[in-house]
Motif scaffolding. Structure first.
Motif, mmCIF file in Angstrom:
data_model
loop_
_atom_site.group_PDB
_atom_site.id
_atom_site.type_symbol
_atom_site.label_atom_id
_atom_site.label_comp_id
_atom_site.label_asym_id
_atom_site.label_seq_id
_atom_site.Cartn_x
_atom_site.Cartn_y
_atom_site.Cartn_z
ATOM 1 N N ILE A 120 107.005 44.879 -43.237
ATOM 2 C CA ILE A 120 106.840 44.317 -41.895
ATOM 3 C C ILE A 120 105.447 43.722 -41.722
ATOM 4 N N GLU A 121 104.424 44.454 -42.114
ATOM 5 C CA GLU A 121 103.047 43.958 -41.972
ATOM 6 C C GLU A 121 102.833 42.684 -42.783
ATOM 7 N N TYR A 122 103.392 42.651 -43.983
ATOM 8 C CA TYR A 122 103.241 41.475 -44.839
ATOM 9 C C TYR A 122 103.925 40.252 -44.209
ATOM 10 N N LEU A 123 105.165 40.435 -43.758
ATOM 11 C CA LEU A 123 105.880 39.309 -43.157
ATOM 12 C C LEU A 123 105.195 38.832 -41.881
ATOM 13 N N LEU A 148 111.740 42.311 -36.753
ATOM 14 C CA LEU A 148 112.198 43.449 -35.952
ATOM 15 C C LEU A 148 112.550 44.604 -36.884
ATOM 16 N N ARG A 149 112.087 45.794 -36.547
ATOM 17 C CA ARG A 149 112.494 47.018 -37.253
ATOM 18 C C ARG A 149 113.669 47.589 -36.470
ATOM 19 N N ILE A 150 114.787 47.814 -37.133
ATOM 20 C CA ILE A 150 116.017 48.217 -36.467
ATOM 21 C C ILE A 150 116.436 49.626 -36.893
ATOM 22 N N ASN A 151 116.825 50.444 -35.922
ATOM 23 C CA ASN A 151 117.429 51.744 -36.212
ATOM 24 C C ASN A 151 118.908 51.638 -35.920
ATOM 25 N N SER A 152 119.734 52.204 -36.801
ATOM 26 C CA SER A 152 121.171 52.166 -36.564
ATOM 27 C C SER A 152 121.707 53.583 -36.388
ATOM 28 N N GLY A 153 122.947 53.673 -35.994
ATOM 29 C CA GLY A 153 123.568 54.979 -35.787
ATOM 30 C C GLY A 153 123.534 55.383 -34.333
ATOM 31 N N MET A 154 123.406 56.692 -34.102
ATOM 32 C CA MET A 154 123.405 57.229 -32.741
ATOM 33 C C MET A 154 122.364 58.336 -32.633
ATOM 34 N N ASP A 200 117.562 47.539 -42.133
ATOM 35 C CA ASP A 200 116.371 48.149 -41.527
ATOM 36 C C ASP A 200 115.458 47.117 -40.887
ATOM 37 N N ILE A 201 115.387 45.946 -41.499
ATOM 38 C CA ILE A 201 114.478 44.897 -41.022
ATOM 39 C C ILE A 201 115.273 43.609 -40.833
ATOM 40 N N LEU A 202 115.163 43.025 -39.654
ATOM 41 C CA LEU A 202 115.712 41.704 -39.384
ATOM 42 C C LEU A 202 114.527 40.784 -39.142
ATOM 43 N N ALA A 203 114.565 39.604 -39.750
ATOM 44 C CA ALA A 203 113.416 38.709 -39.641
ATOM 45 C C ALA A 203 113.871 37.256 -39.629
ATOM 46 N N CYS A 204 112.962 36.426 -39.135
ATOM 47 C CA CYS A 204 113.171 34.987 -39.144
ATOM 48 C C CYS A 204 111.923 34.350 -39.738
ATOM 49 N N SER A 205 112.114 33.520 -40.753
ATOM 50 C CA SER A 205 110.977 32.872 -41.416
ATOM 51 C C SER A 205 110.394 31.794 -40.508
ATOM 52 N N PRO A 206 109.161 31.353 -40.792
ATOM 53 C CA PRO A 206 108.585 30.264 -40.001
ATOM 54 C C PRO A 206 109.458 29.004 -39.988
ATOM 55 N N GLY A 207 110.280 28.807 -41.009
ATOM 56 C CA GLY A 207 111.175 27.651 -41.051
ATOM 57 C C GLY A 207 112.529 27.904 -40.422
ATOM 58 N N GLY A 208 112.750 29.113 -39.891
ATOM 59 C CA GLY A 208 113.981 29.419 -39.183
ATOM 60 C C GLY A 208 115.075 30.090 -39.989
#
Length: 120
Positions: free
Chosen positions: A13-16, A24-30, A57-65
């Motif tokens: 996350i820090e690198y991106l 976005l850091r995502i948690n799944s489950g309940m 775990d991680i959803l991201a969008c690059s600078p180019g979309g």
């Protein structure tokens, strides 16, 4: 001592983010939550749904979309069948779905598809 999954996630996350990605850091489950129910006059348990099972775990969008889903595992571990299927669906729809056990793997994968400069 083996690196924890959360440490690997944090490094990715820090690198991106340093490279100007939206991440976005995502948690799944309940999770279970106790709360005071005024109408019932007592504490009740409630289950709160987070992201659906299999969500990376991680959803991201690059600078180019470009949309990216990253499932992070400790070295020696692999994604579940549902996690693999979710990553495949992301790829089928034109995004990039990958799993990694280190920041280096993510960097190498993103360089191989042209989303990071070769020299960095």
């Amino acid at each position: 001592m083996q690196e924890k999954e959360s440490d690997i996630q944090r490094a990715i996350i820090e690198y991106l983010e340093w490279n100007k990605w939206f991440v976005l850091r995502i948690n799944s489950g309940m999770i279970s939550s106790d709360y005071w129910h005024k109408g019932k006059g007592r504490i009740v348990k409630s289950l709160i749904r987070l992201a659906p099972p299999g969500t990376p775990d991680i959803l991201a969008c690059s600078p180019g979309g470009k949309f990216i889903g990253i499932e992070v595992k400790k070295p020696g571990k692999e994604p579940t069948e549902l996690q693999h299927k979710t990553l495949e669906k992301i790829c089928d729809l034109g995004g990039i779905g990958l799993w990694a056990t280190s920041l280096k793997e993510v960097i190498d994968d993103l360089k191989s598809v042209g989303l990071l400069p070769e020299k960095q």
